[in-house]
Scaffold this active site. Structure first.
Site, PDB file in Angstrom:
ATOM      1  N   GLU A 109     -13.607  17.418   5.201  1.00 63.54           N
ATOM      2  CA  GLU A 109     -14.328  16.242   5.711  1.00 63.54           C
ATOM      3  C   GLU A 109     -14.579  16.414   7.203  1.00 63.54           C
ATOM      4  O   GLU A 109     -14.140  17.402   7.803  1.00 63.54           O
ATOM      5  CB  GLU A 109     -13.502  14.971   5.463  1.00 63.54           C
ATOM      6  N   ARG A 145      -9.175   8.666  14.576  1.00 64.17           N
ATOM      7  CA  ARG A 145      -8.413   9.309  13.500  1.00 64.17           C
ATOM      8  C   ARG A 145      -9.214  10.408  12.819  1.00 64.17           C
ATOM      9  O   ARG A 145     -10.391  10.225  12.497  1.00 64.17           O
ATOM     10  CB  ARG A 145      -8.040   8.252  12.453  1.00 64.17           C
ATOM     11  N   ARG A 150     -15.840  11.757  13.049  1.00 63.81           N
ATOM     12  CA  ARG A 150     -16.431  10.509  12.559  1.00 63.81           C
ATOM     13  C   ARG A 150     -17.075   9.655  13.659  1.00 63.81           C
ATOM     14  O   ARG A 150     -18.137   9.092  13.471  1.00 63.81           O
ATOM     15  CB  ARG A 150     -15.302   9.739  11.873  1.00 63.81           C
ATOM     16  N   GLY A 204       0.841  -1.189   0.000  1.00 66.77           N
ATOM     17  CA  GLY A 204       0.000   0.000   0.000  1.00 66.77           C
ATOM     18  C   GLY A 204       0.876   1.238   0.000  1.00 66.77           C
ATOM     19  O   GLY A 204       2.072   1.171  -0.315  1.00 66.77           O
ATOM     20  N   HIS A 262     -13.816   0.366   9.587  1.00 64.04           N
ATOM     21  CA  HIS A 262     -13.103   1.077   8.524  1.00 64.04           C
ATOM     22  C   HIS A 262     -11.601   1.179   8.770  1.00 64.04           C
ATOM     23  O   HIS A 262     -10.813   0.919   7.867  1.00 64.04           O
ATOM     24  CB  HIS A 262     -13.707   2.471   8.437  1.00 64.04           C
ATOM     25  N   ALA A 304      -9.077   4.244  -1.125  1.00 66.93           N
ATOM     26  CA  ALA A 304      -9.236   5.552  -0.463  1.00 66.93           C
ATOM     27  C   ALA A 304      -9.941   6.506  -1.420  1.00 66.93           C
ATOM     28  O   ALA A 304      -9.597   6.600  -2.594  1.00 66.93           O
ATOM     29  CB  ALA A 304      -7.883   6.095  -0.043  1.00 66.93           C
ATOM     30  N   HIS A 349     -16.700   3.757   9.883  1.00 67.63           N
ATOM     31  CA  HIS A 349     -17.037   4.860   8.982  1.00 67.63           C
ATOM     32  C   HIS A 349     -18.555   4.984   8.944  1.00 67.63           C
ATOM     33  O   HIS A 349     -19.253   3.979   8.798  1.00 67.63           O
ATOM     34  CB  HIS A 349     -16.489   4.590   7.576  1.00 67.63           C
TER      35      HIS A 349
HETATM   36  P1  FAD Z   1      -2.723  -1.045   2.688  1.00 70.70           P
HETATM   37  O1  FAD Z   1      -2.915  -0.073   1.636  1.00 70.70           O
HETATM   38  O2  FAD Z   1      -3.906  -1.766   3.196  1.00 70.70           O
HETATM   39  O3  FAD Z   1      -1.676  -2.110   2.152  1.00 70.70           O
HETATM   40  C1  FAD Z   1      -1.386  -3.262   2.891  1.00 70.70           C
HETATM   41  C2  FAD Z   1      -0.693  -4.247   2.000  1.00 70.70           C
HETATM   42  O4  FAD Z   1      -0.183  -5.344   2.748  1.00 70.70           O
HETATM   43  C3  FAD Z   1      -1.573  -4.851   0.926  1.00 70.70           C
HETATM   44  O5  FAD Z   1      -0.831  -4.847  -0.247  1.00 70.70           O
HETATM   45  C4  FAD Z   1      -1.812  -6.265   1.414  1.00 70.70           C
HETATM   46  O6  FAD Z   1      -2.071  -7.195   0.410  1.00 70.70           O
HETATM   47  C5  FAD Z   1      -0.479  -6.549   2.073  1.00 70.70           C
HETATM   48  N1  FAD Z   1      -0.496  -7.618   3.066  1.00 70.70           N
HETATM   49  C6  FAD Z   1      -1.338  -7.780   4.109  1.00 70.70           C
HETATM   50  N2  FAD Z   1      -0.993  -8.879   4.800  1.00 70.70           N
HETATM   51  C7  FAD Z   1       0.077  -9.411   4.187  1.00 70.70           C
HETATM   52  C8  FAD Z   1       0.873 -10.559   4.408  1.00 70.70           C
HETATM   53  N3  FAD Z   1       0.639 -11.417   5.415  1.00 70.70           N
HETATM   54  N4  FAD Z   1       1.897 -10.809   3.568  1.00 70.70           N
HETATM   55  C9  FAD Z   1       2.146  -9.995   2.524  1.00 70.70           C
HETATM   56  N5  FAD Z   1       1.425  -8.891   2.265  1.00 70.70           N
HETATM   57  C10 FAD Z   1       0.405  -8.614   3.084  1.00 70.70           C
HETATM   58  N6  FAD Z   1      -7.376   7.247   4.410  1.00 70.70           N
HETATM   59  C11 FAD Z   1      -7.135   8.533   4.083  1.00 70.70           C
HETATM   60  O7  FAD Z   1      -6.196   9.142   4.595  1.00 70.70           O
HETATM   61  N7  FAD Z   1      -7.923   9.162   3.161  1.00 70.70           N
HETATM   62  C12 FAD Z   1      -8.972   8.542   2.561  1.00 70.70           C
HETATM   63  O8  FAD Z   1      -9.643   9.127   1.739  1.00 70.70           O
HETATM   64  C13 FAD Z   1      -9.250   7.197   2.916  1.00 70.70           C
HETATM   65  N8  FAD Z   1     -10.300   6.555   2.356  1.00 70.70           N
HETATM   66  C14 FAD Z   1     -10.453   5.217   2.617  1.00 70.70           C
HETATM   67  C15 FAD Z   1     -11.457   4.516   1.946  1.00 70.70           C
HETATM   68  C16 FAD Z   1     -11.575   3.148   2.133  1.00 70.70           C
HETATM   69  C17 FAD Z   1     -12.655   2.387   1.412  1.00 70.70           C
HETATM   70  C18 FAD Z   1     -10.691   2.471   3.007  1.00 70.70           C
HETATM   71  C19 FAD Z   1     -10.802   1.000   3.211  1.00 70.70           C
HETATM   72  C20 FAD Z   1      -9.713   3.180   3.690  1.00 70.70           C
HETATM   73  C21 FAD Z   1      -9.588   4.544   3.506  1.00 70.70           C
HETATM   74  N9  FAD Z   1      -8.603   5.272   4.160  1.00 70.70           N
HETATM   75  C22 FAD Z   1      -8.393   6.572   3.840  1.00 70.70           C
HETATM   76  C23 FAD Z   1      -7.636   4.606   5.016  1.00 70.70           C
HETATM   77  C24 FAD Z   1      -6.364   4.374   4.207  1.00 70.70           C
HETATM   78  O9  FAD Z   1      -6.715   4.027   2.892  1.00 70.70           O
HETATM   79  C25 FAD Z   1      -5.516   3.282   4.791  1.00 70.70           C
HETATM   80  O10 FAD Z   1      -5.366   3.434   6.163  1.00 70.70           O
HETATM   81  C26 FAD Z   1      -4.143   3.286   4.144  1.00 70.70           C
HETATM   82  O11 FAD Z   1      -4.281   3.236   2.758  1.00 70.70           O
HETATM   83  C27 FAD Z   1      -3.329   2.121   4.644  1.00 70.70           C
HETATM   84  O12 FAD Z   1      -2.165   2.031   3.869  1.00 70.70           O
HETATM   85  P2  FAD Z   1      -1.143   0.887   4.190  1.00 70.70           P
HETATM   86  O13 FAD Z   1      -0.050   1.001   3.221  1.00 70.70           O
HETATM   87  O14 FAD Z   1      -0.819   0.896   5.633  1.00 70.70           O
HETATM   88  O15 FAD Z   1      -1.969  -0.467   3.964  1.00 70.70           O
HETATM   89  C1  SIN Z   2     -13.689   9.057   3.161  1.00 69.49           C
HETATM   90  O1  SIN Z   2     -13.426   9.405   2.021  1.00 69.49           O
HETATM   91  O2  SIN Z   2     -14.764   9.313   3.727  1.00 69.49           O
HETATM   92  C2  SIN Z   2     -12.689   8.287   3.932  1.00 69.49           C
HETATM   93  C3  SIN Z   2     -11.641   9.172   4.403  1.00 69.49           C
HETATM   94  C4  SIN Z   2     -10.810   8.499   5.434  1.00 69.49           C
HETATM   95  O3  SIN Z   2     -11.077   7.384   5.834  1.00 69.49           O
HETATM   96  O4  SIN Z   2      -9.856   9.137   5.880  1.00 69.49           O
END
Ligand code: FAD
Ligand code: SIN
Length: 534
Positions: free
Chosen positions: A116, A385, A289, A14, A350, A46, A243
């Protein structure tokens, strides 16, 4: 030519894992593994955007104030300062790496800024309503263009390899340092050890612990569970953020309706059409939220209704379609004629505000192990958050982690004798004949967590959840050691561990604060204003 550059293993692709790979690759060889495809994870979904002080009329002090208020007295101020002050530079870096944020329609030289829940200023950069996808695609392109990064999709980390578990080489206290991880190739079903000087958990969130969630299937809390088994300190797991507005439709799986719509004037209404948020908080539908989710929960319980409405009827069709194209087409797909009709919504799990406890360089309490992004608990979010602060946290801390490691890693590498690791031992494990037990147990845990450890909790329900999870643990452990490991079995075990950590943390907090509401202690208590650390 063989090099002796340090080797860094990153688990997850991610925003946290990919941006870490970019920064770490400037001084080390990077292996990045990810459970399925490179682009799958919470980041990709996101919508709202990434919060950063951008406009002239905004300030670090105001972003900080909004973050602290949302965090309900539990944010670590040093983490808040770091994120907010370093945020704009990291966002500029994203732009330099190719992320195209939406520009202001009237002033194309400027970016369009959304607002937001909990924010008092417009400070959210976004790419229409698919910000995460735009970021993910740009980061993948960047990572692929750099030397020294090996990308391993369909490779699932099973467990961290700890010095203390390699019997003849035990030294130091506890399980000693982390030396890498065992990874399952989900295509060939083989398991191999991957040795590393530094291991970075960037494996995302834990939403799949709950029956209803905005998260994709990969969000099973693997990083938190692995870190816990490795003896790392885990913090604030009671603070699961729900959420307020996920699409309510029998055929819609995990679809979020961004809070940015409420930033543009959408209002929550109950089935009688009343704007119930107006009586609940001075910011109405744009309240922080947790306030909104708790108010919806109350409204649903009071009325017995299956959902509330998000009223977008003030919007012009063409503005709705242009600014929120993803939501527009999803509504069309399900026969909802928004914006002329209201959108049915419900809260869903969420974001995990807790996680593996880290310092301001992303270091966990285990030597050789870092944690980033949603897996980590940096202290930025406290008890709740602030919207759009998590993408920010992911990029800020990945840079900080790499900067610190650049100066320290070479002198802290494990001795050569610990760089060759033993093969995975399957013992007498056999293949599981059918997957039905896993699916049933998985559903049992998620239903139990939704019903007993949801938005509003009580000691009685938490204690029941603890008892039932203990019974399930007994069964899952038996299966784990008896059968050959598969992705499903590993995830089930991790979901269970994370559920137990959430319940245990919730039981320890004898108050209500932010996302954690317990009817037996409805007030916040200054004596409880501390992290819950397991
Ligand atoms: P992720 O993007 O979840 O990536 C994790 C990665 O780890 C994935 O590739 C997964 O496959 C991998 N993985 C997991 N377990 C293993 C394993 N055992 N072995 C190998 N790989 C593994 N936040 C904001 O700030 N703004 C927004 O607008 C927003 N909107 C959102 C909307 C939605 C629908 C969701 C679900 C979340 C949103 N969030 C938002 C929250 C934000 O998207 C996440 O908190 C953030 O993207 C997390 O990033 P990350 O890199 O930590 O994890
Ligand atoms: C949203 O777009 O409402 C999600 C934003 C967030 O989780 O930070």
């Amino acid at each position: 030519m063989a090099t002796d550059r340090p080797k860094v293993l990153i688990i997850g692709s991610g925003i946290a894992g990919l941006s870490a790979a970019i920064h770490f690759s400037t001084f080390s060889d990077v292996i990045l593994l990810t459970k399925t495809t490179l682009d799958e994870g919470n980041t990709r979904y996101a919508q709202g955007g990434i919060a950063a002080v951008w406009a002239d009329e905004d300030s670090f002090a105001e972003h900080k104030q909004d973050t602290l208020e949302a965090g309900a007295g539990l944010c670590r101020e040093s983490a808040v300062d770091v994120c907010i002050e370093e945020g704009p530079a990291r966002v500029k870096e994203l732009i330099a790496w190719g992320v195209e944020f939406t520009r202001n329609a009237d002033h194309p030289a400027e970016y369009d800024l959304h607002i937001e829940g909990g924010h008092h200023q417009r400070r959210i950069l976004h790419a229409h309503d698919f910000t995460g996808l735009a970021i993910e695609e740009a980061l993948i392109r960047k990572v692929k263009s750099l030397p020294g990064i090996t990308l391993l999709p369909n490779r699932m980390a099973i467990d961290l390899i700890m010095e203390g578990k390699l019997s003849s080489q035990t030294s130091g206290k506890g399980l000693g340092r982390c030396l890498g991880a065992y990874a399952l190739d989900t295509e060939t079903h083989t398991i191999s050890p991957i040795a590393a000087d530094l291991t970075v958990l960037a494996s995302g969130g834990t939403g799949k612990v709950y029956l209803y969630t905005s998260n994709p299937d990969v969000a099973t809390g693997d990083g938190v569970a692995m870190a816990y088994r490795a003896g790392a300190r885990i913090a604030n797991m009671e603070f699961m953020q729900f959420h307020p507005t996920c699409l309510y439709h029998p055929s819609a799986k995990n679809f979020l309706i961004t809070e940015a719509l409420r930033g543009e004037g959408a209002v929550l209404r109950n089935l009688e059409g009343r704007d119930f948020m107006r009586d609940t908080h001075e910011m109405g539908s744009l309240a922080p939220r947790y306030v909104v989710s708790q108010a919806i929960d109350k409204e649903l319980k009071r009325s017995g209704a299956p959902h509330v409405w998000l009223d977008v009827r003030h919007m012009k069709r063409e503005d709705f379609a242009t600014n929120f194209p993803q939501i527009h087409s999803m509504c069309e797909k399900f026969g909802i004629r928004a914006p002329e009709e209201m959108i049915p919504v419900v809260p869903a799990a969420h974001y995990m505000c807790g996680g593996v406890l880290v310092d301001e360089h992303a270091r966990t309490s285990v030597e050789g192990l870092l944690a980033l992004g949603e897996t980590a608990c940096t202290g930025l979010h406290g008890a709740n958050r602030l919207a759009s602060n998590s993408l920010l946290e992911g990029i800020v801390f990945s840079k900080r982690a790499a900067d610190y490691a650049r100066d320290t890693l070479v002198s802290h590498r494990p001795p050569r004798s610990l760089r060759t690791l033993p093969a995975w031992e399957s013992g007498r494990a056999v293949d599981m004949e059918e997957q039905i037990d896993i699916a049933a147990t998985w559903r049992e845990i998620r239903t139990l967590m939704w019903n007993y450890v949801g938005i509003v909790r009580s000691d009685r329900r938490l204690l029941r959840a603890r008892e039932r999870l203990a019974l399930i643990r007994h069964e899952v452990n038996e299966d784990y050691w008896k059968f050959r490991v598969s992705r499903d079995l590993i995830e089930l075990r991790n979901l269970l561990t994370v559920s137990e950590l959430i319940v245990e943390s919730a039981l320890r907090r004898k108050e209500s604060r932010g996302l954690h509401v317990n009817v037996d202690y409805l007030e916040s208590s200054s004596a409880e204003a501390r992290d819950t650390i397991i």
